[in-house]
Write an enzyme that holds these catalytic residues in place. Structure first.
Site, mmCIF file in Angstrom:
data_model
loop_
_atom_site.group_PDB
_atom_site.id
_atom_site.type_symbol
_atom_site.label_atom_id
_atom_site.label_comp_id
_atom_site.label_asym_id
_atom_site.label_seq_id
_atom_site.Cartn_x
_atom_site.Cartn_y
_atom_site.Cartn_z
ATOM 1 N N ASP A 61 0.724 -1.208 -0.461
ATOM 2 C CA ASP A 61 -0.049 0.383 -0.171
ATOM 3 C C ASP A 61 0.733 0.933 -0.190
ATOM 4 O O ASP A 61 2.302 1.185 0.512
ATOM 5 C CB ASP A 61 -0.651 0.045 1.057
ATOM 6 N N PRO A 62 0.418 2.336 0.024
ATOM 7 C CA PRO A 62 1.360 3.207 0.216
ATOM 8 C C PRO A 62 1.633 3.914 1.210
ATOM 9 O O PRO A 62 1.204 3.474 1.878
ATOM 10 C CB PRO A 62 -0.038 4.781 -0.998
#
Length: 224
Positions: A61-62
């Site tokens: 995920d970011p």
């Protein structure tokens, strides 16, 4: 030939996708800081068109710190110190690619523009809370993205680092594509086999064998 417009357009009409966007909008409307900014969420697809993809690097995920995430896995905006996982990627490149010089930044747009799809499997995150959007439904969307690449393209290189990416890529057709696996470049696991995996030269060797232009992995050492 398929385009991202075809692939994403099909998904956009699905109830699960509407539900993802509703959850993200609701979080933003509630005053939560969500990364990346709304205009950057789908950056990976804007910078690397479907028929231009040569290499796929899967992230998770970011980044969840200020000014880091901009929609490309492992990449950070100019002016931000490269995070530890990216520094290990650079270390491996220095070891693997003759003459590679480690840049002072972590802005990977040059790779994306050459056909490296830097795809996180979850596309949003709440500030300071890793994996906070892991159950929003993004995984379904990115599974379908990978399935479309698997089905409609040939001779792609998939770089799957860590168990999450490897599980995500388990249905990729190894007869049509090159799949390279290694531990995650995180400081927790890089020494278990990411460092020394030679994935970048192996990717280029595979592309060369299939008469596809290689990736120039060297980035500008500093951004002007």
């Amino acid at each position: 030939m398929q385009t991202w417009k075809d692939v994403i357009g099909t998904e956009k009409t699905q109830p699960y996708f509407q539900h993802i966007l509703q959850q993200v909008h609701a979080a933003r409307d509630a005053g939560k800081t969500i990364y990346p900014p709304q205009h950057d969420v789908f950056n990976a697809f804007k910078l690397t068109e479907f028929d231009q993809v040569k290499v796929v690097i899967l992230g998770q995920d970011p980044y969840h710190g200020p000014n880091q995430a901009h929609g490309l896995a492992f990449s950070v905006l100019p002016g931000i110190v490269p995070p530890p996982s990216l520094l290990n990627i650079y270390k491996e490149l220095e070891n693997d690619i003759a003459g590679f010089q480690i840049p002072r930044h972590g802005y990977l747009v040059k790779w994306a523009e050459q056909g490296v799809l830097l795809l996180n499997t979850v596309l949003t995150v709440e500030r300071g809370l890793a994996h906070s959007h892991a159950n929003f439904g993004w995984e379904t969307f990115t599974d379908r993205v990978i399935a479309a690449l698997n089905r409609h393209r040939e001779n792609l290189v998939f770089l799957l680092w860590g168990s999450h990416a490897q599980k995500k890529g388990q249905f990729i057709d190894r007869d049509r594509h090159c799949v390279l696996t290694a531990p995650h470049p995180s400081p927790l696991s890089a020494h278990r086999g990411f460092l020394g995996c030679h994935h970048f030269s192996k990717a280029n060797n595979y592309l060369q064998e299939h008469k596809i232009t290689e990736i120039d992995w060297q980035l500008d050492t500093q951004l002007s």
